[in-house]
Write a protein that holds these residues in place. Structure first.
Motif, PDB file in Angstrom:
ATOM      1  N   ILE A 161       0.832  -1.205   0.000  1.00 54.24           N
ATOM      2  CA  ILE A 161       0.000   0.000   0.000  1.00 54.24           C
ATOM      3  C   ILE A 161       0.866   1.254   0.000  1.00 54.24           C
ATOM      4  N   ALA A 162       2.066   1.184   0.587  1.00 50.18           N
ATOM      5  CA  ALA A 162       2.952   2.348   0.620  1.00 50.18           C
ATOM      6  C   ALA A 162       3.403   2.737  -0.784  1.00 50.18           C
ATOM      7  N   ILE A 163       3.811   1.751  -1.590  1.00 49.93           N
ATOM      8  CA  ILE A 163       4.236   2.036  -2.963  1.00 49.93           C
ATOM      9  C   ILE A 163       3.085   2.621  -3.776  1.00 49.93           C
ATOM     10  N   PHE A 164       1.902   2.058  -3.584  1.00 48.83           N
ATOM     11  CA  PHE A 164       0.720   2.573  -4.290  1.00 48.83           C
ATOM     12  C   PHE A 164       0.484   4.044  -3.943  1.00 48.83           C
ATOM     13  N   LEU A 165       0.573   4.394  -2.669  1.00 47.41           N
ATOM     14  CA  LEU A 165       0.333   5.772  -2.247  1.00 47.41           C
ATOM     15  C   LEU A 165       1.453   6.700  -2.704  1.00 47.41           C
ATOM     16  N   ILE A 166       2.687   6.207  -2.725  1.00 48.49           N
ATOM     17  CA  ILE A 166       3.811   7.024  -3.198  1.00 48.49           C
ATOM     18  C   ILE A 166       3.632   7.356  -4.678  1.00 48.49           C
ATOM     19  N   PHE A 167       3.308   6.351  -5.491  1.00 51.94           N
ATOM     20  CA  PHE A 167       3.089   6.589  -6.922  1.00 51.94           C
ATOM     21  C   PHE A 167       1.915   7.544  -7.143  1.00 51.94           C
ATOM     22  N   THR A 168       0.858   7.367  -6.365  1.00 50.72           N
ATOM     23  CA  THR A 168      -0.312   8.241  -6.502  1.00 50.72           C
ATOM     24  C   THR A 168       0.044   9.677  -6.156  1.00 50.72           C
ATOM     25  N   THR A 169       0.821   9.851  -5.081  1.00 51.10           N
ATOM     26  CA  THR A 169       1.250  11.192  -4.683  1.00 51.10           C
ATOM     27  C   THR A 169       2.089  11.846  -5.775  1.00 51.10           C
ATOM     28  N   LEU A 170       3.048  11.110  -6.324  1.00 48.54           N
ATOM     29  CA  LEU A 170       3.900  11.650  -7.384  1.00 48.54           C
ATOM     30  C   LEU A 170       3.092  11.986  -8.634  1.00 48.54           C
ATOM     31  N   LEU A 171       2.106  11.145  -8.949  1.00 47.50           N
ATOM     32  CA  LEU A 171       1.262  11.401 -10.123  1.00 47.50           C
ATOM     33  C   LEU A 171       0.508  12.715  -9.964  1.00 47.50           C
ATOM     34  N   PHE A 172      -0.107  12.918  -8.797  1.00 44.58           N
ATOM     35  CA  PHE A 172      -0.834  14.166  -8.558  1.00 44.58           C
ATOM     36  C   PHE A 172       0.111  15.364  -8.571  1.00 44.58           C
ATOM     37  N   PHE A 173       1.332  15.153  -8.046  1.00 44.84           N
ATOM     38  CA  PHE A 173       2.295  16.249  -8.001  1.00 44.84           C
ATOM     39  C   PHE A 173       2.719  16.661  -9.409  1.00 44.84           C
ATOM     40  N   ILE A 174       3.029  15.681 -10.251  1.00 47.81           N
ATOM     41  CA  ILE A 174       3.439  15.979 -11.627  1.00 47.81           C
ATOM     42  C   ILE A 174       2.304  16.642 -12.402  1.00 47.81           C
ATOM     43  N   LYS A 175       1.091  16.142 -12.215  1.00 49.49           N
ATOM     44  CA  LYS A 175      -0.063  16.728 -12.916  1.00 49.49           C
ATOM     45  C   LYS A 175      -0.284  18.172 -12.467  1.00 49.49           C
ATOM     46  N   SER A 176      -0.086  18.437 -11.175  1.00 49.12           N
ATOM     47  CA  SER A 176      -0.267  19.804 -10.685  1.00 49.12           C
ATOM     48  C   SER A 176       0.793  20.735 -11.248  1.00 49.12           C
ATOM     49  N   LEU A 177       2.032  20.227 -11.439  1.00 46.99           N
ATOM     50  CA  LEU A 177       3.083  21.058 -12.012  1.00 46.99           C
ATOM     51  C   LEU A 177       2.790  21.408 -13.467  1.00 46.99           C
ATOM     52  N   LYS A 178       2.091  20.534 -14.169  1.00 47.80           N
ATOM     53  CA  LYS A 178       1.824  20.756 -15.588  1.00 47.80           C
ATOM     54  C   LYS A 178       0.568  21.586 -15.825  1.00 47.80           C
ATOM     55  N   ARG A 189      -1.682  24.743 -16.107  1.00 50.99           N
ATOM     56  CA  ARG A 189      -1.406  26.153 -16.387  1.00 50.99           C
ATOM     57  C   ARG A 189      -1.904  27.034 -15.241  1.00 50.99           C
ATOM     58  N   GLU A 190      -3.058  26.703 -14.702  1.00 51.25           N
ATOM     59  CA  GLU A 190      -3.576  27.449 -13.571  1.00 51.25           C
ATOM     60  C   GLU A 190      -2.739  27.117 -12.342  1.00 51.25           C
ATOM     61  N   ARG A 191      -2.362  28.122 -11.588  1.00 55.56           N
ATOM     62  CA  ARG A 191      -1.536  27.905 -10.411  1.00 55.56           C
ATOM     63  C   ARG A 191      -2.311  27.127  -9.354  1.00 55.56           C
ATOM     64  N   LYS A 192      -1.696  26.071  -8.849  1.00 54.70           N
ATOM     65  CA  LYS A 192      -2.278  25.259  -7.788  1.00 54.70           C
ATOM     66  C   LYS A 192      -1.468  25.469  -6.510  1.00 54.70           C
ATOM     67  N   LYS A 193      -2.123  25.275  -5.404  1.00 49.27           N
ATOM     68  CA  LYS A 193      -1.450  25.419  -4.119  1.00 49.27           C
ATOM     69  C   LYS A 193      -1.319  24.059  -3.445  1.00 49.27           C
ATOM     70  N   SER A 194      -0.081  23.725  -3.069  1.00 42.55           N
ATOM     71  CA  SER A 194       0.202  22.466  -2.391  1.00 42.55           C
ATOM     72  C   SER A 194       0.713  22.755  -0.989  1.00 42.55           C
ATOM     73  N   TYR A 195       0.350  21.861  -0.078  1.00 44.03           N
ATOM     74  CA  TYR A 195       0.756  22.023   1.316  1.00 44.03           C
ATOM     75  C   TYR A 195       1.385  20.718   1.791  1.00 44.03           C
ATOM     76  N   LEU A 196       2.661  20.782   2.200  1.00 49.01           N
ATOM     77  CA  LEU A 196       3.390  19.626   2.706  1.00 49.01           C
ATOM     78  C   LEU A 196       3.516  19.771   4.221  1.00 49.01           C
ATOM     79  N   VAL A 197       2.975  18.798   4.948  1.00 52.83           N
ATOM     80  CA  VAL A 197       2.965  18.844   6.409  1.00 52.83           C
ATOM     81  C   VAL A 197       3.857  17.725   6.937  1.00 52.83           C
ATOM     82  N   VAL A 198       4.865  18.084   7.729  1.00 52.18           N
ATOM     83  CA  VAL A 198       5.808  17.098   8.270  1.00 52.18           C
ATOM     84  C   VAL A 198       5.894  17.280   9.788  1.00 52.18           C
ATOM     85  N   PRO A 199       6.388  16.277  10.517  1.00 51.84           N
ATOM     86  CA  PRO A 199       6.366  16.348  11.980  1.00 51.84           C
ATOM     87  C   PRO A 199       7.423  17.239  12.620  1.00 51.84           C
ATOM     88  N   THR A 200       8.558  17.507  11.949  1.00 55.26           N
ATOM     89  CA  THR A 200       9.642  18.257  12.595  1.00 55.26           C
ATOM     90  C   THR A 200      10.181  19.350  11.681  1.00 55.26           C
TER      91      THR A 200
END
Length: 305
Positions: A169-186, A188-199
């Motif tokens: 399930i981890a690999i599936f979620l990693i690929f899904t995350t990267l797919l959404f990230f690449i699509k958002s970069l492509k 034309r309309e500016r998208k806002k991403s938020y990365l939340v980490v513990p430290t």
């Protein structure tokens, strides 16, 4: 009299319909990958591969019987026990509820655990195809990449039937995350991403990775970050940019999200990534913030943990 279809006709049709033909080949590859991984099912009986899968099997059994996980697992790290919320929450719940869904069809929890790696590996192949296609825009490269991924020894072993650990399930979620990230970069309309980490240290590490990647892009990406090690002036500038929405990617700790609730509210994020989800889920308030308060009701929000 029925007309025979030759190999030449098939190849001609494939050239005229590259998208449809690639999906057919992808379907064949996914079936082949699942078939290879499920080959040991008849020999498993009521057993799993490895030791760790039995821990998660016990957790899922507990969820099915009681509806929740205990905070402390006294069968691990005796005599102090193990904080279950630190590891395996998503994995255990997915298998438990998948079993509850399939139980009316006579499927046992052990059978769910045996087939779960094959299921999520197959889903990973599909997402990986679209990920590679988004990057290279070449369906042949995408199909070839899937074919290589299917038989990488380490990945094949960790996703074989019966090896119900977290990797599938981890690999599936990693690929899904990267797919959404690449699509958002492509987009034309500016998208806002938020990365939340513990430290705060992870905020700095992610920032370094982003800064190494940005020169490869042919457009500007505004990155804003906030952590406790910033100087007073740097903090004020970051808060001002967040308040004005002057960013494309925001990187902070989960503590910042909780403490700066009003600053993030209705900021209109399109994509939210949360690292260390087990720790994040300890606070129900964090879930409310990520699902409701930092998005807009009229816009779709993609969340990856």
């Amino acid at each position: 009299m029925r007309e025979e279809i030759s190999l030449k006709d098939v190849l001609k049709w494939a050239r005229k319909n590259p998208e449809k033909s690639s999906y057919i080949v992808l379907g064949v590859l996914v079936f082949l990958g699942a078939f290879v991984r499920a080959a040991d099912l008849p020999h498993l009986f009521d057993q799993l591969l490895g030791l760790d899968p039995y821990v998660f099997y016990r957790y899922s059994t507990y969820i099915v019987e009681r509806g929740f996980l205990p905070q402390n697992d006294t069968m691990r790290y005796w005599p102090f026990g193990f904080d279950v919320l630190k590891e395996g929450i998503l994995h255990s719940y997915v298998n438990a509820y998948l079993y509850l869904l399939l139980r009316p069809f006579g499927i046992t929890l052990m059978q769910v655990f045996q087939i779960y790696p094959v299921l999520f590996a197959s889903l990973s192949f599909i997402v990986f195809y679209f990920l590679v296609y988004e990057i290279f825009e070449d369906r042949k490269v995408a199909l070839l990449s899937v074919a290589f991924l299917e038989f990488v020894p380490a990945f094949l072993f960790r996703t074989a039937a019966g090896f119900a650990d977290k990797e599938s399930i981890a690999i599936f979620l990693i690929f899904t995350t990267l797919l959404f990230f690449i699509k958002s970069l492509k987009e034309r309309e500016r998208k806002k991403s938020y990365l939340v980490v513990p430290t705060g240290l992870l905020v700095q590490q992610i920032l370094e990775k982003i800064e190494n990647f940005l020169p490869k892009l042919d457009f500007e990406v505004r990155v804003v970050y906030y952590h406790g090690a910033l100087k007073k002036r740097e903090k004020e500038e970051a808060l001002q940019k967040i308040s004005n929405g002057d960013f494309d990617i925001l990187v902070t700790t989960d503590r910042f999200m909780t403490m700066r609730f009003e600053l993030l509210k209705n900021r209109g994020f399109d994509f939210v990534f949360v690292d260390d989800v087990d720790s994040f889920l300890k606070s129900p308030k964090n879930i409310d913030l990520s699902l409701i308060h930092i998005s807009e009701p009229t816009r779709p929000l993609y969340i990856s943990y």
